[in-house]
Design a protein around this motif. Structure first.
Motif, short mmCIF file in Angstrom:
data_model
loop_
_atom_site.label_atom_id
_atom_site.label_comp_id
_atom_site.label_asym_id
_atom_site.label_seq_id
_atom_site.Cartn_x
_atom_site.Cartn_y
_atom_site.Cartn_z
N GLY A 9 0.82 -1.20 0.00
CA GLY A 9 0.00 0.00 0.00
C GLY A 9 0.86 1.25 0.00
N VAL A 10 1.93 1.23 0.79
CA VAL A 10 2.84 2.37 0.83
C VAL A 10 3.52 2.53 -0.52
CG1 VAL A 10 4.96 3.27 1.90
CG2 VAL A 10 3.19 2.20 3.32
N TRP A 11 4.01 1.43 -1.10
CA TRP A 11 4.68 1.50 -2.40
C TRP A 11 3.74 2.02 -3.49
CZ3 TRP A 11 9.55 1.73 -3.52
CH2 TRP A 11 10.49 1.13 -2.68
N HIS A 12 2.48 1.59 -3.46
CA HIS A 12 1.52 2.07 -4.46
C HIS A 12 1.31 3.57 -4.33
CE1 HIS A 12 0.83 -1.90 -5.88
NE2 HIS A 12 0.10 -2.29 -4.87
N THR A 13 1.25 4.06 -3.11
CA THR A 13 1.09 5.50 -2.87
C THR A 13 2.30 6.25 -3.40
OG1 THR A 13 -0.27 5.06 -0.93
CG2 THR A 13 0.74 7.25 -1.09
N ILE A 14 3.48 5.73 -3.15
CA ILE A 14 4.71 6.36 -3.64
C ILE A 14 4.72 6.37 -5.17
CG2 ILE A 14 7.22 6.04 -3.83
CD1 ILE A 14 7.12 5.09 -0.88
N ALA A 15 4.34 5.25 -5.77
CA ALA A 15 4.35 5.16 -7.23
C ALA A 15 3.42 6.19 -7.86
CB ALA A 15 3.95 3.75 -7.67
N GLU A 16 2.32 6.48 -7.21
CA GLU A 16 1.38 7.46 -7.75
C GLU A 16 1.90 8.88 -7.61
OE1 GLU A 16 -2.49 6.72 -6.14
OE2 GLU A 16 -2.50 4.66 -6.88
N ALA A 17 2.78 9.12 -6.64
CA ALA A 17 3.29 10.47 -6.41
C ALA A 17 4.51 10.81 -7.27
CB ALA A 17 3.65 10.63 -4.93
N LEU A 18 5.18 9.79 -7.81
CA LEU A 18 6.41 10.00 -8.57
C LEU A 18 6.18 9.74 -10.05
CD1 LEU A 18 8.90 8.07 -6.25
CD2 LEU A 18 8.35 10.51 -6.21
N SER A 19 7.04 10.32 -10.87
CA SER A 19 7.02 9.99 -12.29
C SER A 19 7.57 8.57 -12.46
CB SER A 19 7.88 10.97 -13.09
OG SER A 19 9.25 10.75 -12.81
N PRO B 195 22.63 6.71 -1.87
CA PRO B 195 22.08 6.50 -3.21
C PRO B 195 21.09 7.61 -3.64
CG PRO B 195 22.05 4.45 -2.00
CD PRO B 195 22.46 5.52 -1.03
N LEU B 196 20.29 8.10 -2.70
CA LEU B 196 19.35 9.17 -3.05
C LEU B 196 20.10 10.44 -3.45
CD1 LEU B 196 16.51 8.86 -0.39
CD2 LEU B 196 16.42 8.22 -2.80
N SER B 197 21.18 10.75 -2.73
CA SER B 197 21.97 11.94 -3.04
C SER B 197 22.60 11.85 -4.42
CB SER B 197 23.07 12.16 -1.99
OG SER B 197 22.49 12.42 -0.74
N VAL B 198 23.07 10.65 -4.78
CA VAL B 198 23.69 10.45 -6.09
C VAL B 198 22.64 10.61 -7.20
CG1 VAL B 198 24.78 8.74 -7.60
CG2 VAL B 198 25.56 9.01 -5.23
N ARG B 199 21.47 10.01 -7.03
CA ARG B 199 20.45 10.03 -8.08
C ARG B 199 19.68 11.33 -8.16
NH1 ARG B 199 19.14 4.58 -8.99
NH2 ARG B 199 20.73 3.94 -10.44
N PHE B 200 19.37 11.90 -6.99
CA PHE B 200 18.46 13.05 -6.98
C PHE B 200 19.12 14.35 -6.51
CE2 PHE B 200 15.72 9.31 -6.47
CZ PHE B 200 14.89 9.49 -7.55
N GLY B 201 20.41 14.32 -6.22
CA GLY B 201 21.12 15.51 -5.78
C GLY B 201 21.02 15.70 -4.27
N GLN B 202 21.73 16.70 -3.77
CA GLN B 202 21.76 16.94 -2.32
C GLN B 202 20.44 17.45 -1.77
OE1 GLN B 202 24.15 16.12 -0.12
NE2 GLN B 202 25.15 15.12 -1.85
N ALA B 203 19.60 18.00 -2.64
CA ALA B 203 18.30 18.51 -2.19
C ALA B 203 17.20 17.89 -3.06
CB ALA B 203 18.27 20.03 -2.27
N PRO B 204 16.88 16.59 -2.83
CA PRO B 204 15.83 15.97 -3.64
C PRO B 204 14.48 16.63 -3.38
CG PRO B 204 16.53 14.50 -1.88
CD PRO B 204 17.43 15.69 -1.84
N GLY B 205 13.57 16.46 -4.28
CA GLY B 205 12.24 17.05 -4.14
C GLY B 205 11.49 16.51 -2.94
N GLN B 206 10.44 17.22 -2.58
CA GLN B 206 9.65 16.87 -1.41
C GLN B 206 9.07 15.46 -1.52
OE1 GLN B 206 6.42 19.55 -0.68
NE2 GLN B 206 5.94 18.66 1.30
N ALA B 207 8.63 15.05 -2.71
CA ALA B 207 8.05 13.72 -2.87
C ALA B 207 9.09 12.63 -2.60
CB ALA B 207 7.48 13.56 -4.28
N ILE B 208 10.33 12.84 -3.03
CA ILE B 208 11.39 11.85 -2.79
C ILE B 208 11.73 11.78 -1.30
CG2 ILE B 208 13.83 11.28 -3.26
CD1 ILE B 208 11.96 10.76 -5.64
N VAL B 209 11.83 12.92 -0.66
CA VAL B 209 12.13 12.96 0.78
C VAL B 209 11.03 12.24 1.57
CG1 VAL B 209 12.39 14.49 2.78
CG2 VAL B 209 13.53 15.04 0.62
N PHE B 210 9.78 12.53 1.22
CA PHE B 210 8.66 11.89 1.92
C PHE B 210 8.64 10.39 1.64
CE2 PHE B 210 3.95 11.21 2.47
CZ PHE B 210 3.96 11.36 3.85
N ALA B 211 8.88 10.00 0.39
CA ALA B 211 8.92 8.58 0.04
C ALA B 211 10.02 7.86 0.82
CB ALA B 211 9.13 8.41 -1.46
#
Length: 142
Positions: free
Chosen positions: A37-47, A84-100
């Motif tokens: 359920g959590v993964w499905h919610t994340i998938a809907e919030a991200l591209s 890994p998040l810092s490498v893929r999304f930079g030092q300041a990833p978007g709010q959706a990534i941080v929340f996910a």
């Protein structure tokens, strides 16, 4: 023509369900079902690309956590996920990534380790098979 993300997400969830059924039969553990359920919610919030990158980051964090402790940080899944998040999304990833990331760290803390790893393995297989099906649909359409 590639599937819109909504259509791809539906295809991905279908493939994930098949892989989970292959692994557990009709008795998917409660924690795994709730984590879905959590993964499905994340998938809907991200591209689609963000979702694929995020899943790869989570898989890499779990591999790192199993191999070695986090240097200079508490040895938690969250500390391993930061790299890994810092490498893929930079030092300041978007709010959706941080929340996910926060949601997945919470899921990781509550799930038995073997169930979390099994879920990640099923997700990796689902991504491969859903992408192949998407490619086949693209070829048939065009």
């Amino acid at each position: 023509m590639r599937l819109r993300f909504f259509d791809y997400a539906h295809l991905y969830r279908s493939h994930l369900g098949v892989h989970l059924a292959d692994r557990y039969g009709a008795g998917v553990p409660l924690a795994t079902g709730m984590a879905l359920g959590v993964w499905h919610t994340i998938a809907e919030a991200l591209s689609r690309e963000e979702h694929d990158d995020f899943v790869e980051c989570v898989q890499e964090a779990e591999r790192q956590r199993r191999r070695r402790p986090a240097p200079l940080l508490p040895d938690t899944f969250r500390s391993h996920l930061h790299g890994p998040l810092s490498v893929r999304f930079g030092q300041a990833p978007g709010q959706a990534i941080v929340f996910a990331a926060s949601l997945i760290a919470a899921v990781h803390e509550q799930m038995p380790a073997e169930e979390f790893v099994a879920l990640l393995e099923c997700m990796a297989r689902a991504r491969t098979t859903a992408t192949a099906a998407d490619t086949e649909l693209e070829k048939a359409a065009g």
